[in-house]
Design an enzyme around this catalytic site. Structure first.
Site, short mmCIF file in Angstrom:
data_model
loop_
_atom_site.label_atom_id
_atom_site.label_comp_id
_atom_site.label_asym_id
_atom_site.label_seq_id
_atom_site.Cartn_x
_atom_site.Cartn_y
_atom_site.Cartn_z
N PHE A 23 -6.61 -6.42 -8.55
CA PHE A 23 -7.39 -5.92 -7.37
C PHE A 23 -7.72 -4.47 -7.56
O PHE A 23 -7.05 -3.75 -7.76
CB PHE A 23 -6.36 -6.17 -6.05
N ALA A 57 -1.47 -5.59 -5.35
CA ALA A 57 -0.45 -4.92 -5.50
C ALA A 57 0.84 -5.44 -4.87
O ALA A 57 2.15 -5.20 -5.19
CB ALA A 57 -0.44 -3.48 -4.67
N PHE A 58 0.54 -6.48 -3.71
CA PHE A 58 1.67 -6.84 -2.94
C PHE A 58 2.67 -7.83 -4.23
O PHE A 58 3.47 -7.93 -3.75
CB PHE A 58 1.14 -7.99 -1.88
N ILE A 83 -6.34 0.43 -1.50
CA ILE A 83 -7.37 1.42 -0.74
C ILE A 83 -7.76 0.96 0.63
O ILE A 83 -7.91 -0.13 0.90
CB ILE A 83 -8.89 1.29 -1.54
N THR A 87 -8.65 -2.60 8.44
CA THR A 87 -7.71 -3.25 9.36
C THR A 87 -6.44 -2.50 9.00
O THR A 87 -6.34 -1.89 7.83
CB THR A 87 -7.73 -4.74 9.28
N HIS A 89 -4.03 -4.18 7.16
CA HIS A 89 -3.74 -4.41 5.98
C HIS A 89 -3.18 -3.66 4.87
O HIS A 89 -2.05 -3.79 4.35
CB HIS A 89 -4.84 -5.42 5.44
#
Ligand SMILES: Nc1c(NC[C@H](O)[C@H](O)[C@H](O)CO)[nH]c(=O)[nH]c1=O
Ligand SMILES: CC(=O)[C@@H](O)COP(=O)(O)O
Length: 156
Positions: A23, A57-58, A83, A87, A89
């Site tokens: 990502f 990253a999760f 980044i 929202t 998130h």
């Protein structure tokens, strides 16, 4: 007073993995390059590194857990770029990644460097991926090297 610290020389008997999120890969590719550069500049042979890619990253903590569970790796250099969007998130992804990386490092008592950018803007990310604010991938790999040597000094 005895000072115990790790030197900045890649140990020959330790296996290191870089784990990077795809990502925002425009940024994370640069972090990977920085990490490889740090490894080479501190006496390592890049060919001995393994590079593991995850979606975001999760996923960094869970894949790091799998890597360390194999017993093949002595340290992991975790890289990613979260980044901020429109929202909340951002807060969830960055908090879980941060907590997870620390947790897995403590669980295995092995160095897992935190090379995760958490920025408000893409400009801030670019600045930290090989431009005016350095390269956080380089810094993270340098930390891995120092911590591996420190752990060797602090034998249980
Ligand atoms: N928004 C960002 C993400 N989001 C994706 C998550 O990390 C994860 O892959 C998804 O929710 C599926 O589990 N990841 C980043 O690395 N950076 C971001 O800015
Ligand atoms: C890190 C993120 O949160 C991001 O990519 C998601 O953006 P948004 O909050 O606009 O959905």
């Amino acid at each position: 007073m005895q000072v115990i610290e790790g030197k900045l020389q890649v140990p020959t008997d330790k296996k290191v993995a870089i784990i990077a999120a795809r990502f925002n890969h425009l940024i994370t590719d640069r972090l990977v390059e920085g990490a490889k550069d740090a490894y080479a500049r501190h006496g390592g042979n890049e060919a001995e590194l393994d590079l593991v890619l995850v979606p975001g990253a999760f996923e960094l903590p869970m894949a790091t857990e799998r890597l360390l569970a194999t017993g093949k790796y002595d340290a992991v250099c975790a890289l990613g770029a979260v980044i901020r969007g429109a929202t909340p998130h951002f807060d969830y992804v960055s908090a879980e990644a941060t907590k997870g990386i620390a947790t897995v490092s403590l669980k295995y008592a092995k160095p897992v460097a935190f090379g995760l950018l958490t920025t408000d803007t893409i400009e801030q990310a670019i600045e930290r991926a090989g431009t005016k604010a350095g390269n956080k991938g380089f810094e993270a790999m340098t930390t891995v090297i120092e911590m591996l040597n420190l752990y060797a000094e602090i034998q249980a």
